[in-house]
Design an enzyme around this catalytic site. Sequence first.
Site, PDB file in Angstrom:
ATOM      1  CG  PHE A 231      -1.766  -1.224   1.387  1.00  0.00           C
ATOM      2  CD1 PHE A 231      -2.958  -1.383   0.685  1.00  0.00           C
ATOM      3  CD2 PHE A 231      -1.360  -2.240   2.249  1.00  0.00           C
ATOM      4  CE1 PHE A 231      -3.733  -2.533   0.841  1.00  0.00           C
ATOM      5  CE2 PHE A 231      -2.121  -3.392   2.407  1.00  0.00           C
ATOM      6  CZ  PHE A 231      -3.312  -3.543   1.711  1.00  0.00           C
ATOM      7  CG  ASP A 253      -1.000   2.118  -4.027  1.00  0.00           C
ATOM      8  OD1 ASP A 253      -0.848   2.462  -2.840  1.00  0.00           O
ATOM      9  OD2 ASP A 253      -2.059   2.350  -4.674  1.00  0.00           O
ATOM     10  CB  CYS A 340      -5.634   5.050   9.027  1.00  0.00           C
ATOM     11  SG  CYS A 340      -6.116   4.472   7.408  1.00  0.00           S
TER      12      CYS A 340
HETATM   13  N1  SAH Z   1       1.933   4.331   2.982  1.00  0.00           N
HETATM   14  C1  SAH Z   1       1.482   5.406   2.143  1.00  0.00           C
HETATM   15  C2  SAH Z   1       0.004   5.690   2.290  1.00  0.00           C
HETATM   16  C3  SAH Z   1      -0.905   4.520   1.978  1.00  0.00           C
HETATM   17  S1  SAH Z   1      -2.561   4.970   1.721  1.00  0.00           S
HETATM   18  C4  SAH Z   1       2.341   6.638   2.419  1.00  0.00           C
HETATM   19  O1  SAH Z   1       3.036   6.685   3.447  1.00  0.00           O
HETATM   20  O2  SAH Z   1       2.324   7.565   1.613  1.00  0.00           O
HETATM   21  C5  SAH Z   1      -3.281   3.507   1.172  1.00  0.00           C
HETATM   22  C6  SAH Z   1      -2.933   3.121  -0.261  1.00  0.00           C
HETATM   23  O3  SAH Z   1      -3.480   1.834  -0.498  1.00  0.00           O
HETATM   24  C7  SAH Z   1      -3.508   3.995  -1.346  1.00  0.00           C
HETATM   25  O4  SAH Z   1      -2.440   4.498  -2.125  1.00  0.00           O
HETATM   26  C8  SAH Z   1      -4.409   3.084  -2.205  1.00  0.00           C
HETATM   27  O5  SAH Z   1      -4.272   3.329  -3.601  1.00  0.00           O
HETATM   28  C9  SAH Z   1      -3.855   1.739  -1.866  1.00  0.00           C
HETATM   29  N2  SAH Z   1      -4.756   0.578  -1.943  1.00  0.00           N
HETATM   30  C10 SAH Z   1      -6.022   0.468  -1.505  1.00  0.00           C
HETATM   31  N3  SAH Z   1      -6.458  -0.799  -1.620  1.00  0.00           N
HETATM   32  C11 SAH Z   1      -5.436  -1.517  -2.153  1.00  0.00           C
HETATM   33  C12 SAH Z   1      -5.243  -2.885  -2.488  1.00  0.00           C
HETATM   34  N4  SAH Z   1      -6.209  -3.780  -2.283  1.00  0.00           N
HETATM   35  N5  SAH Z   1      -4.056  -3.275  -3.000  1.00  0.00           N
HETATM   36  C13 SAH Z   1      -3.078  -2.365  -3.210  1.00  0.00           C
HETATM   37  N6  SAH Z   1      -3.182  -1.065  -2.878  1.00  0.00           N
HETATM   38  C14 SAH Z   1      -4.342  -0.646  -2.368  1.00  0.00           C
END
Ligand code: SAH
Length: 396
Positions: A231, A253, A340
């Site tokens: 993610f 992601d 979160c």
């Molecule tokens: N760690 C990051 C923030 C993550 S926010 C930072 O520090 O900047 C959560 C992210 O999860 C988002 O970018 C979203 O696109 C992604 N996401 C949501 N569901 C997902 C999935 N099933 N598989 C992969 N990515 C996913």
Amino acid sequence: MRPVGGEQMDSVILKPGKDKAIRNHHHWIFSGAVRTLPDFEDGSVLAVRGADGDLLGHAYFNRSSSIIGRMISFGKTPPEDALRHSVDRALAMRRRLFDPAVTNAVRLVNAEGDHLPGLVADLYADTLVLQVATLGMERLKPLVLDLLVRAVRPATVYERSDVAARREEGLREFAGTLQGPPAGKVRILEEGLPFLVDVVESQKTGFYLDQREMRKLVRVLARDRRVLNAFSFTGAFSVYALKGGAVRADSVDSSVPAIALAQENFDLNGLSSDAGYFFTADVFEFLRSPDLDYDFIILDPPAFAKRKADVVQACRGYKDINRLAFQKVRTPGLVLTCSCSHFVDEKLFQQVVFQAAGEAGRRARIVQRHRQAMDHPVNIYHPETEYLKALLLYVD
Ligand code: SAH
């Protein structure tokens, strides 16, 4: 805004016994707590009184919201003065906590966490991004924006009020430049590292500022490790890991633009293309791939529980990804797992994570606990402002 104080007949009167939360400086008034409502236009600021007539403060009100009122001042302080103080104090806190030469991307106003319900203001270098979630704050926007602009003097002010919560308030979603040249990709510095933030197209207001302190932790721990940033969004954890001496940091992601920006962020930080691979993929599937060789896995998923009713389903999701991470991490290894979701509290999250470790047949020990970064303060009178928690586990 109405004149301050108000006659009793212009006030909202709470039911006997239903004023305790407000007397304790919680910001929310639910409609069930209200005994008498005067005539008013939705979005206006009204005096709030206890059943005994005591002035408890001022709130803005909206009949279409389940939270009918949100306090902006307590006691006898006039609401305009309270707003001014809240903005001043929010800015003063950030000035004392951050050195803009090192970190110039900061949440300046964290809604109820800074006693300003409905308002988020993030500063990315010289671009101020505003998010307004309620009708009451929409009415107060000219006032708070003026205060923020005078204090911060941004080149551009961009509004990212494209949040679903506005619909319940009877507001349309809105995004657009309010002042200055059009906003776009902004180059920020966080802990001395440059990143590109797309304030227009990207998720949230552009960057997950709330994870800053966990990124610092990753930088300290990543040396000689193979890191999976699951993610990853725009790759910030990966950049920190590599700057901390990681052998490799891969980013996964599901969002194509997030991964594209992650690649740009690698370039910006002088990281070569073999410093880490980029995968546009579903983490639930990615973690099932054979032959993963990571010894440090970061799990920072989006909020799986946006409402209380989602908690059971969300816990299933958390358990799945955590079980997979525990199964796949090379031992001895580290798993940094985050949630979160406000509605999944730390105790429940820990239970889910421990069950996941048990099902994976791994021994996992908590070596650190973390929370949202300092510019996302938790209002101790208003526990709903607490949402982000993370556990760092040593797995062997
Ligand atoms: N760690 C990051 C923030 C993550 S926010 C930072 O520090 O900047 C959560 C992210 O999860 C988002 O970018 C979203 O696109 C992604 N996401 C949501 N569901 C997902 C999935 N099933 N598989 C992969 N990515 C996913």
